[in-house]
Enzyme design. Structure first.
Site, PDB file in Angstrom:
ATOM      1  N   HIS A   9      86.542  18.192 -26.483  1.00  0.00           N
ATOM      2  CA  HIS A   9      87.519  17.242 -25.937  1.00  0.00           C
ATOM      3  C   HIS A   9      87.065  15.873 -26.419  1.00  0.00           C
ATOM      4  O   HIS A   9      86.051  15.357 -25.956  1.00  0.00           O
ATOM      5  CB  HIS A   9      87.532  17.344 -24.418  1.00  0.00           C
TER       6      HIS A   9
ATOM      7  N   THR B  63      89.385  17.997 -18.950  1.00  0.00           N
ATOM      8  CA  THR B  63      89.034  18.979 -19.980  1.00  0.00           C
ATOM      9  C   THR B  63      89.519  20.377 -19.600  1.00  0.00           C
ATOM     10  O   THR B  63      90.111  21.067 -20.441  1.00  0.00           O
ATOM     11  CB  THR B  63      87.515  18.968 -20.244  1.00  0.00           C
TER      12      THR B  63
ATOM     13  N   GLU C 128      95.106  27.511 -23.968  1.00  0.00           N
ATOM     14  CA  GLU C 128      95.225  28.938 -23.672  1.00  0.00           C
ATOM     15  C   GLU C 128      96.682  29.337 -23.476  1.00  0.00           C
ATOM     16  O   GLU C 128      97.105  30.408 -23.912  1.00  0.00           O
ATOM     17  CB  GLU C 128      94.424  29.303 -22.419  1.00  0.00           C
TER      18      GLU C 128
END
Length: 130
Positions: free
Chosen positions: A67, A33, A41
């Site tokens: 996730h 994750t 990002e």
């Protein structure tokens, strides 16, 4: 110039360096994750960096993602960021991650535009108490 609707996609391959075991975030040899969030990002960062003036960049300030599916070692993954809101220096991105079988995660990510030199000086001031 940043504009609503801009997108950026980045890709990676799941390997032993980005599994849940490697990150210490789980005990399973699948895409971690934190690695998925990092890829999301990166997509948002690259989107902003390609249009911001020299000396400016962005820093992540909020991540709110789910996730939803596991990805095994050896499979390709990608993350896409779409700029959905500009509020002064605050940028809001819709982020999605996929593997070769489909969606593995999605959510919202916020970044803040900073002047790199000022930001680093302020951060380094923590070492000296200034």
């Amino acid at each position: 110039m940043l504009e609503i609707g801009m997108t950026q996609e980045v890709k990676a391959t799941v390997n032993d360096t980005n599994t849940a075991i490697a990150y210490g975030s789980g005990g399973v040899r699948v895409f971690a994750t934190p690695a998925m969030i990092g890829l999301m990002e990166k997509a948002a960062l690259e989107l902003a960096d390609k249009v911001l003036p020299e000396g400016q960049t962005t820093v992540g300030t909020l991540v709110n993602v789910k996730h939803t599916a596991a990805t095994p070692v050896g499979m390709a993954v990608s993350a896409k960021a779409e700029l959905v809101e500009i509020d002064g220096k605050r940028l809001v991105f819709k982020v999605d991650a996929m593997d070769e079988a489909g969606s593995i995660g999605s959510g919202i990510h916020e970044r803040f535009i900073i002047v790199l030199e000022k930001f680093l000086k302020r951060a380094e001031g923590k070492l000296t108490g200034k």
